[in-house]
Design an enzyme around this catalytic site. Structure first.
Site: not given
Length: 302
Positions: A194, A207
């Site tokens: 990501s 995350y």
């Protein structure tokens, strides 16, 4: 609205390709993982201008989180390229069945496995059943993830921290461990990282940490298995319109999701999938330990 804001809202669209939304109706899903069937508008998961070329003909792939979003786009695009696809998902049965239908419409085979990749026994079973059915495994895509925003570090409970790492990191480890004995020279492992691994996110602390771990794991595993002829790479998407978004953020935040990117909009799953085809195929035979950044134009220097 100022003239400057008007210019920022004018997002160019390709003259011959699909038109992609730049804003969304307010919406909120109350459970993770979210459901693609409940999204408005639905994500765009296969481009009408994509031209398959048999790049994965005869290959067998396992894709986690393959029921919807980026995983669905990967599954369908792999199918178009000739691969048989095994999809692992948690409990989104309706989405998974729809993905299975679209995969098999491409003339290839599809397996569905419902369960928690945080359970190593489940990961072993998924791989064993795939091998029993199709006798080999060529491509592993570790794509499943979850995220839970919190405004402050102190708000992240031990339970949330463990759950996020269990899905995003432990599941990737467990499934890759199960797959390794069956991967031969020429096999490809692709991990979904990501943009948050590179620039962080003030409300997605745990995350972001898991995605940083995925980047490091990609590089380390590549170095570990280079001598076996197995390549390991990753894709680091920016904001992409998937069920994770309305199931994560509040309804109003969803309306402008992705509008702060240099390209002025979020990505669609169909815009991610060709990168996974590239990394899975012999087109990328000289690439390992690398990360492809598909993030709407943000420079992350990673």
């Amino acid at each position: 609205m100022t003239k400057q804001n008007q210019q920022q809202k004018a997002v160019p669209q390709p003259p011959n390709g699909p038109q992609r939304p730049t804003s969304f109706p307010a919406q909120k899903q109350e459970r993770q993982p979210g459901l693609e069937t409940a999204m408005n508008p639905k994500p765009q998961f296969i481009s009408p201008v994509y031209l398959p070329a048999g790049k994965l003909k005869g290959k067998v792939a396992i894709i986690t989180g393959g029921d919807s979003g980026i995983g669905r786009a990967i599954a369908i695009t792999f199918a178009k390229e000739g691969a048989d696809v095994a999809i692992i998902y948690l409990n989104e049965h309706e989405d998974a069945k729809e993905t299975e239908r679209m995969v098999t419409e491409e003339g290839v085979r599809c397996l569905l496995f419902a369960g928690d990749i945080g359970d190593p026994a489940f990961c072993q079973k998924c791989v064993a059943d795939t091998i029993a059915k199709w006798s080999k495994l060529d491509i592993l895509v570790n794509n499943a993830a979850e995220q839970h925003p919190q405004d402050k570090l102190e708000q992240i409970t031990p339970q949330q921290l463990e759950r996020t790492f269990k899905t995003n990191v432990f599941g990737m480890f467990f499934l890759t461990q199960a797959a390794m004995p069956h991967l031969q020279t020429g096999a490809s492992i692709i991990n979904t990282a990501s943009i948050t691994a590179y620039r962080g996110s003030p409300t997605l602390l745990d995350y972001s940490a898991t995605k940083g771990a995925i980047v490091s794991f990609t590089r380390a595993l590549s170095a570990n298995v280079n001598s076996q002829g197995i390549r390991v790479n990753a894709v680091a998407p920016g904001p992409v319109w998937t069920p994770l978004i309305p199931s994560t953020f509040d309804a109003q935040a969803v309306t402008t999701f992705g509008s702060d990117t240099p390209l002025g909009r979020c990505g669609q799953p169909e815009e991610m999938a060709p990168a996974y085809v590239y990394l899975a195929s012999s087109d990328s035979s000289y690439m390992s330990g690398q990360v492809l950044h598909i993030n709407g134009g943000e420079i992350v220097n990673g």
